[in-house]
Each structure stands twice: as C-alpha cells, then as structure tokens.
Design a protein around this motif. Structure first.
Motif, short mmCIF file in Angstrom:
data_model
loop_
_atom_site.label_atom_id
_atom_site.label_comp_id
_atom_site.label_asym_id
_atom_site.label_seq_id
_atom_site.Cartn_x
_atom_site.Cartn_y
_atom_site.Cartn_z
N LEU A 80 -0.11 -1.16 4.34
CA LEU A 80 0.17 -1.56 2.96
C LEU A 80 0.42 -0.33 2.08
O LEU A 80 1.32 -0.34 1.24
CB LEU A 80 -1.00 -2.38 2.41
CG LEU A 80 -1.19 -3.76 3.06
CD1 LEU A 80 -2.54 -4.35 2.67
CD2 LEU A 80 -0.06 -4.71 2.67
N ASP A 81 -0.37 0.72 2.26
CA ASP A 81 -0.18 1.94 1.47
C ASP A 81 1.17 2.58 1.75
O ASP A 81 1.84 3.07 0.84
CB ASP A 81 -1.30 2.93 1.77
CG ASP A 81 -2.61 2.58 1.09
OD1 ASP A 81 -2.65 1.55 0.38
OD2 ASP A 81 -3.59 3.32 1.28
N PRO B 224 -3.12 -2.33 -3.76
CA PRO B 224 -4.38 -2.62 -3.06
C PRO B 224 -5.16 -3.77 -3.68
O PRO B 224 -5.75 -4.59 -2.96
CB PRO B 224 -5.16 -1.31 -3.17
CG PRO B 224 -4.12 -0.26 -3.37
CD PRO B 224 -3.05 -0.91 -4.18
N ALA B 225 -5.17 -3.85 -5.00
CA ALA B 225 -5.94 -4.91 -5.66
C ALA B 225 -5.42 -6.29 -5.30
O ALA B 225 -6.18 -7.26 -5.25
CB ALA B 225 -5.90 -4.71 -7.17
N ALA C 77 -7.81 -7.37 0.19
CA ALA C 77 -8.82 -8.35 0.60
C ALA C 77 -8.26 -9.32 1.65
O ALA C 77 -8.90 -9.59 2.67
CB ALA C 77 -9.35 -9.12 -0.61
N ALA C 78 -7.07 -9.85 1.40
CA ALA C 78 -6.46 -10.76 2.37
C ALA C 78 -6.14 -10.04 3.67
O ALA C 78 -6.32 -10.59 4.77
CB ALA C 78 -5.20 -11.39 1.78
N SER C 79 -5.67 -8.81 3.56
CA SER C 79 -5.38 -8.01 4.75
C SER C 79 -6.65 -7.76 5.56
O SER C 79 -6.64 -7.84 6.80
CB SER C 79 -4.75 -6.68 4.35
OG SER C 79 -4.59 -5.83 5.46
N ASP C 80 -7.74 -7.45 4.88
CA ASP C 80 -9.01 -7.20 5.58
C ASP C 80 -9.43 -8.41 6.41
O ASP C 80 -9.92 -8.28 7.54
CB ASP C 80 -10.11 -6.88 4.57
CG ASP C 80 -9.96 -5.50 3.95
OD1 ASP C 80 -9.10 -4.73 4.40
OD2 ASP C 80 -10.71 -5.21 2.99
#
Length: 294
Positions: A133-134, A140-141, A145-148
């Motif tokens: 994503l980075d 990130p905001a 969370a969904a990626s995690d």
C-alpha cells in the motif's frame, strides 16, 4: 553455512500460494515489491533452515537488518530493497518488522492461543500488505486496517495448509495450544498421515476464523485508489476465501486444499473483473475493523 545467501531455499515468488506482484500491478511498482519479497524470502529461509542454530539464525537476521539500514556491512540480499526504498523515499519499517517475525520463528515453536497467533501475524503478515500500500501511495488511515485483516487470514491459511510439514520438518506448530486442548488433540497428531476428526475440527475452527477476517477486510479493493492494485487484492481475497472454505472440508495432511492452476486463474480473473466493474460505485471511506492494531 555462514551467510543468508547460503541459507536460501531456492523458492521464488512464483512458488507462493498467493500472487506476488502479478502483472495486474503496474510495472513501475513491481520492482520495489519484488525487491521486498527477495529480502523477506532471504530472512524466511534463514528462519526455516533446519541446519542453523537459533543463535546463528538471529545473527544472520540481525545482519540483514543492519545491511538494510546501513548500520552494518552490505549484503546482496538487502541491496535491491535498500536501493528501492531510497528511490521511493520509504522507510525500512515494514521489512524490519518481518525480520522480527523471523526472530520469533527462531526462538519460538508453539502458540498459546489465537491472540498470540495474531500477534505473530502482526509482524509476519501485516507489514507485507502495508508495504504494498505504501509503494502505491495509498492512505494508511483508509486502508491499513482492512489490509491487516486480509493479511492475517492469508498467513493463517498458509499455516493450516502446511501444518503437517511445519511439524515434521521444523517442530513448529502454529495451531493454538488452547484450541488443541479443547478438542483433546496432542501435537503429535500433526505427524499422522491423515488428520483425526478432532484435528479436523481444530483446523476447521481456524479456517472459519480466517473467513471472519476475510469478511472484515472485504471492502479493501473499494478503498484503494490505484485500480490495478484494487484488482490484484480482489483476486487474492477471492482465492483466500476459496482456500479457507476448502480447509473446512479437506484434510491438509492427506490431500491438496487448493484447486488447480487453471481454476485459480479463472477465479482470480473473475474477482479482478468484478472489482473493476465496481469502481464507479465504490465506497470511499474506511470501515471499522474489529481488533485493528497500529
């Protein structure tokens, strides 16, 4: 055996259970992602090498970290990622967190409960999604969370598929001890040719936990600005759902859980196409993800 390069298994990104920087990803982003994979693969191979002592594994992992940050001697396994990070102005945080997971693997072979397993996933899986994503410049905001949740599910699915091999080759058990005890399963059951009904119940319970995590992360493709990345993640998500469902019905000790390459490819393409079709109507705010951690 004295270097991380000598510890390499020969496994590449093409051997993974899920796509790694497939051609859905824009070419300008594939290089940094593959450099990240090469570095992480080197660390993972060190942690999984049965010929190395825990102390030697830690020393090699520390050397990789120092090479990446410039605190120590250069290492060919770290050089491509170091260059990619410098070119993009990215910090080495995510790669260093994965090395922390490999240090855990060097020291630890059992997990007490699901929370402890999720703590491991925080370092062994979630940084992978965050790095991708980075690289794409995603918020990130909105996306972490969904990626995690998805990355944790992918990691546990891999653990379940490989549970027999991990036990036989590394004496490593990721199935939580309290869940094994609840079903009356001894660790040695992982060494059998077929899983007992009780072990199948443990695997099925964890597979359902993976499905819950995948449900939590299902909105991620629609939260991502980069269309090609959204399609890649939609494909991975759909493949993960299929594998998790397969683990509720199949025995990973005695039969393959995954479908053939052709079926996987068709499933991935269908999911990617569906994600593309939703782009004009997608949500642009992040959902609340239960249990998300920084």
């Amino acid at each position: 055996m004295t270097t991380a390069t000598e510890a390499r298994s020969g496994k590449s990104h093409r051997d993974e259970n899920f796509p790694v920087a497939s051609h859905l990803i824009h070419p300008r982003h594939r290089g940094p992602i593959l450099a990240f994979y090469t570095f992480v693969r080197a660390g993972d191979d060190v942690a999984d090498n049965p010929g190395l002592t825990p102390e030697r594994k830690i020393a090699l992992l520390d050397g990789l970290a120092d090479a990446l940050t410039g605190a120590g001697a250069a290492d060919p396994e770290a050089a491509p990622l170091k260059a990619a990070l410098a070119e993009r102005g990215l910090a080495p945080r995510h790669a260093l967190e994965l090395l922390d997971a490999f240090r855990m693997d060097a020291r630890k072979s059992r997990y007490a409960d699901f929370d402890e397993l999720m703590h491991y996933c925080r370092y062994s899986a979630m940084p992978v999604g965050r790095f991708v994503l980075d690289v794409h410049g995603e918020d990130p905001a909105a996306t972490w969370a969904a990626s995690d949740a998805i990355c944790a599910a992918l990691q546990i699915i891999n653990h379940l598929q490989d549970c027999g091999k991990d036990y036989a080759q590394l004496d490593r058990v990721y199935l939580p001890a309290d869940l094994l005890a609840t079903h009356g399963v001894e660790v040695a059951a992982l060494g059998a040719e077929r899983a007992s009904p009780a072990l199948r119940a443990v695997i099925g319970t964890l597979a359902h936990r993976c499905l819950d995590l995948l449900h939590e992360g299902r909105a991620l493709p629609d939260l991502i600005e980069d269309t090609r990345l959204a399609m890649e993640i939609a494909a991975i998500h759909r493949l993960a759902v299929l594998l998790a469902r397969g683990l509720t019905a199949r025995d990973p000790l005695s039969e393959p859980v995954h479908h053939g390459k052709a079926a996987f490819a068709l499933t991935a393409l269908a999911a990617a196409g569906a994600s593309l079709a939703r782009r004009p109507f997608r949500r642009r705010h992040a959902p609340r993800i239960r249990g998300a951690r920084p």
